[in-house]
Scaffold this motif. Sequence first.
Motif, PDB file in Angstrom:
ATOM      1  N   GLU A 258      26.108  56.395  31.767  1.00  0.00           N
ATOM      2  CA  GLU A 258      26.608  56.555  33.139  1.00  0.00           C
ATOM      3  C   GLU A 258      25.706  55.807  34.133  1.00  0.00           C
ATOM      4  O   GLU A 258      26.178  55.114  35.036  1.00  0.00           O
ATOM      5  N   ALA A 259      24.390  55.918  33.907  1.00  0.00           N
ATOM      6  CA  ALA A 259      23.434  55.246  34.798  1.00  0.00           C
ATOM      7  C   ALA A 259      23.577  53.734  34.692  1.00  0.00           C
ATOM      8  O   ALA A 259      23.503  53.011  35.698  1.00  0.00           O
ATOM      9  N   LEU A 260      23.812  53.269  33.455  1.00  0.00           N
ATOM     10  CA  LEU A 260      23.971  51.823  33.239  1.00  0.00           C
ATOM     11  C   LEU A 260      25.217  51.307  33.957  1.00  0.00           C
ATOM     12  O   LEU A 260      25.186  50.299  34.672  1.00  0.00           O
ATOM     13  N   VAL A 261      26.337  52.031  33.791  1.00  0.00           N
ATOM     14  CA  VAL A 261      27.585  51.616  34.448  1.00  0.00           C
ATOM     15  C   VAL A 261      27.405  51.671  35.968  1.00  0.00           C
ATOM     16  O   VAL A 261      27.832  50.766  36.693  1.00  0.00           O
ATOM     17  N   GLY A 262      26.729  52.697  36.435  1.00  0.00           N
ATOM     18  CA  GLY A 262      26.491  52.831  37.874  1.00  0.00           C
ATOM     19  C   GLY A 262      25.692  51.651  38.405  1.00  0.00           C
ATOM     20  O   GLY A 262      26.028  51.073  39.449  1.00  0.00           O
ATOM     21  N   PHE A 263      24.678  51.236  37.618  1.00  0.00           N
ATOM     22  CA  PHE A 263      23.865  50.097  38.046  1.00  0.00           C
ATOM     23  C   PHE A 263      24.696  48.812  38.073  1.00  0.00           C
ATOM     24  O   PHE A 263      24.672  48.047  39.045  1.00  0.00           O
ATOM     25  N   LEU A 264      25.475  48.600  36.980  1.00  0.00           N
ATOM     26  CA  LEU A 264      26.303  47.373  36.921  1.00  0.00           C
ATOM     27  C   LEU A 264      27.337  47.364  38.051  1.00  0.00           C
ATOM     28  O   LEU A 264      27.601  46.329  38.656  1.00  0.00           O
TER      29      LEU A 264
END
Length: 270
Positions: A258-264
């Motif tokens: 979730e954090a990765l998608v949020g960053f992207l």
Amino acid sequence: MNIVVCVKYVPDATADRRFEDDGTVDREDVDGLLSELDEYAVEQALQIREHLEDGDGGDDVVVTALCVGPEEASDAVRKALQMGADNGVHVVDDAIAGSDAPATSLVLAEAVRKLGADSGRSLVVCGMASTDGGMGVVPAMVSERLGIPGVTLGTQITVEADTVRIRRDGETSADTVEGTLPAVLSVTDQSGEARYPSFKGIMAAKKKPVETWSLADLGIDAERVGATAAWSVVEATSARPPRTAGHVVTDEDGSGAEALVGFLASKKFV
Ligand SMILES: Cc1cc2nc3c(=O)[nH]c(=O)nc-3n(C[C@H](O)[C@H](O)[C@H](O)COP(=O)(O)OP(=O)(O)OC[C@H]3O[C@@H](n4cnc5c(N)ncnc54)[C@H](O)[C@@H]3O)c2cc1C
């Protein structure tokens, strides 16, 4: 058949490259080498020679490596000879320092003319761009100066009799352009893997002839080249900003995806 390959000596891209106070590239104190993109041009010239010499007619093809640059630039010619070129020409003259693309193309064109490769069954092969200047304009300027056809960014070259056929690959389609020799071409890094010099090639290169020409040998007035004749000048240079640390996403409690998608998403990548 005469094939001239234009090989440029450039500062090593992996080394720490510097500029002089006047904005020109420091070519003296940085290790140099044959521009990597010109290795593809040498490869194509050698492949054309091999193809023609193996053919029915058993053509006699001479490949000449041509370089304009300071004393050390003879290394670029030497590398082309080690790969398989037959002989070399190095144009070196203090007055050339500071030349821009039009002046460089003038010197190259006059050298091609002196080699007799602007007429008859001749081909001038260049890289798609130099790895230092990277303008990609010199081949077109050389063809214009010589008044012979020029085709840039070739990915496949075939020569039959007096005809040269060049494939140019675009993003979605490919063109094939056909012309009559003599011609000036540039080839891309998609044209085929460049060969490494073999031990035999390295030894043979030591005996191959390299001529050194000055501007006077080419009948070029020193006032037509060098910094004072340049149409373009570098007014300021600045160092590339240092790289900042990247963003690290750690997944300790299962929320990493979730954090990765949020960053992207925040960077508009998704
Ligand atoms: C000794 C020297 C001093 C220079 N001083 C300056 C300077 O003070 N200021 C400045 O702006 N530029 C300087 N240059 C760079 C010069 O302007 C460029 O060589 C020229 O503008 C060509 O542009 P490019 O390198 O982007 O070539 P591109 O057009 O990208 O090159 C395409 C192809 O042309 C051929 N080619 C290009 N240059 C040469 C060459 N010298 N010898 C053989 N083949 C070649 C190669 O096949 C190459 O792959 C200098 C170059 C040299 C060699």
